[in-house]
Scaffold this motif. Structure first.
Motif: not given
Ligand code: NAD
Length: 297
Positions: A216-238
């Motif tokens: 989760s930390l490596e590929k799918y960081n849940p905290y907004p603004g930490v990782m690009e291209g994951v749902p956390a970076s787009r308001e958890y959509s997709g």
């Protein structure tokens, strides 16, 4: 001559999976209750069947990607009763995520009729279905799983034989229960750091190189603004919706009850996702499962 596949359930997952079989040169006959899904499959090159019986005529493979076990059991046994209608040489592959008990029942009923059937639930989501990179977790006879690879390899990148009928579902329930647990733990740790003045990006980098590192930390960081291209970076959509995680955790709890296994972490994850799904005016159930971060905010 092209081999023929009867495909049931052309939804978010089944639609692109069937399209990949067309690209691989199979003849695919599609059946779904929703006309728009059938229409899309026809545009992708499938032929449409008017009913279940028409779909399986001459089929070498029967593949299903359905919402739940009751529907799968109805298709194969209690309703349309495909087990009594398929060609004896056909191989049945149920890719739906259902209870292990459902898959065991379908496997048992198929065996009683000398029909080959396996359960093959998937991991990888819609992106995996579109890109033919799904992981298939198969339950059934080893020879049938081997034979299923002829079609599965065109829809996925990894095909595992987990054990006898139902074992694919057990593997999937174990994996997704663990995924929920480490996603929740990751969100909780990140929030603790932020509440104590840490930058979530710096904390993530520290934990990635420390013993807290996990998928989760490596590929799918849940905290907004930490990782690009994951749902956390787009308001958890997709991504993978909370409601699908709720379904998978429910199946894990069902399996735990049947085997009298202690799953305190899984039970807590199940409760947290159920609580979170309904706790705001917005429908959290439709957000990506990493949005559990908001629960701690
Ligand atoms: P979906 O609701 O988009 O598609 C299911 C399709 O099955 C629908 O088009 C529906 O009309 C059709 N259907 C229902 N009853 C039918 C019947 N009797 N005959 C023929 N078609 C019928 O769901 P989905 O997201 O494609 O998921 C399908 C399965 O894959 C589920 O078991 C789900 O848990 C599993 N799964 C989904 C994901 C994901 O990210 N969406 C990931 C892994 C596994």
């Amino acid at each position: 001559m092209a081999k023929k596949v009867a495909f049931f359930g052309l939804g978010n997952m089944g639609g692109p999976m069937a399209a990949n079989l067309i690209k691989a040169g199979f003849e695919v006959c599609a059946f779904d209750l929703v006309p728009a899904s059938v229409q899309k499959a026809v545009e992708d090159g499938c032929t449409a069947a008017a009913n279940e019986k028409e779909a399986i005529a001459g089929a070498d493979f029967v593949i299903s990607m359905l919402p739940n076990g009751a529907i799968a059991e109805a298709l194969y046994i209690d309703g349309a009763g495909l087990l009594d209608l398929v060609e004896p040489s056909a191989l049945l592959i149920d890719c739906s995520t259902v209870a292990a008990s459902s898959s065991r029942r379908i496997g048992e009923e198929a065996k009683n009729r000398n029909i080959r059937a396996i359960d093959a639930p998937v991991s990888g989501g819609v992106a995996g279905a579109e890109g033919a990179t799904l992981a298939f977790m198969c339950g059934g006879e080893a020879t049938d799983v081997e034979a299923a690879k002829e079609v599965l390899k065109h829809m996925g990148a990894n095909i595992f034989h987990a054990g006898p009928a139902g074992a694919g579902q057990v593997a999937k329930a174990c994996n997704n229960m663990l995924l929920a647990v480490h996603m929740i733990g990751t969100a909780e740790a990140l929030q603790l750091g932020v509440d104590n003045g840490l930058d979530p990006k710096a904390l993530s980098e520290i934990m990635l190189k420390s013993s807290g590192c996990n998928w989760s930390l490596e590929k799918y960081n849940p905290y907004p603004g930490v990782m690009e291209g994951v749902p956390a970076s787009r308001e958890y959509s997709g991504g993978f919706m909370v409601k699908l995680m709720q379904k998978d955790l429910g199946l894990a709890m069902e399996a735990a009850l049947a085997s009298k296994s202690a799953t305190p972490m899984g039970a807590l994850a199940n409760n947290l996702y159920n609580l979170y799904a309904t706790m705001s005016d917005e429908d959290n159930a439709d957000l990506d499962f990493s949005s559990i971060q908001r629960f701690f905010d």
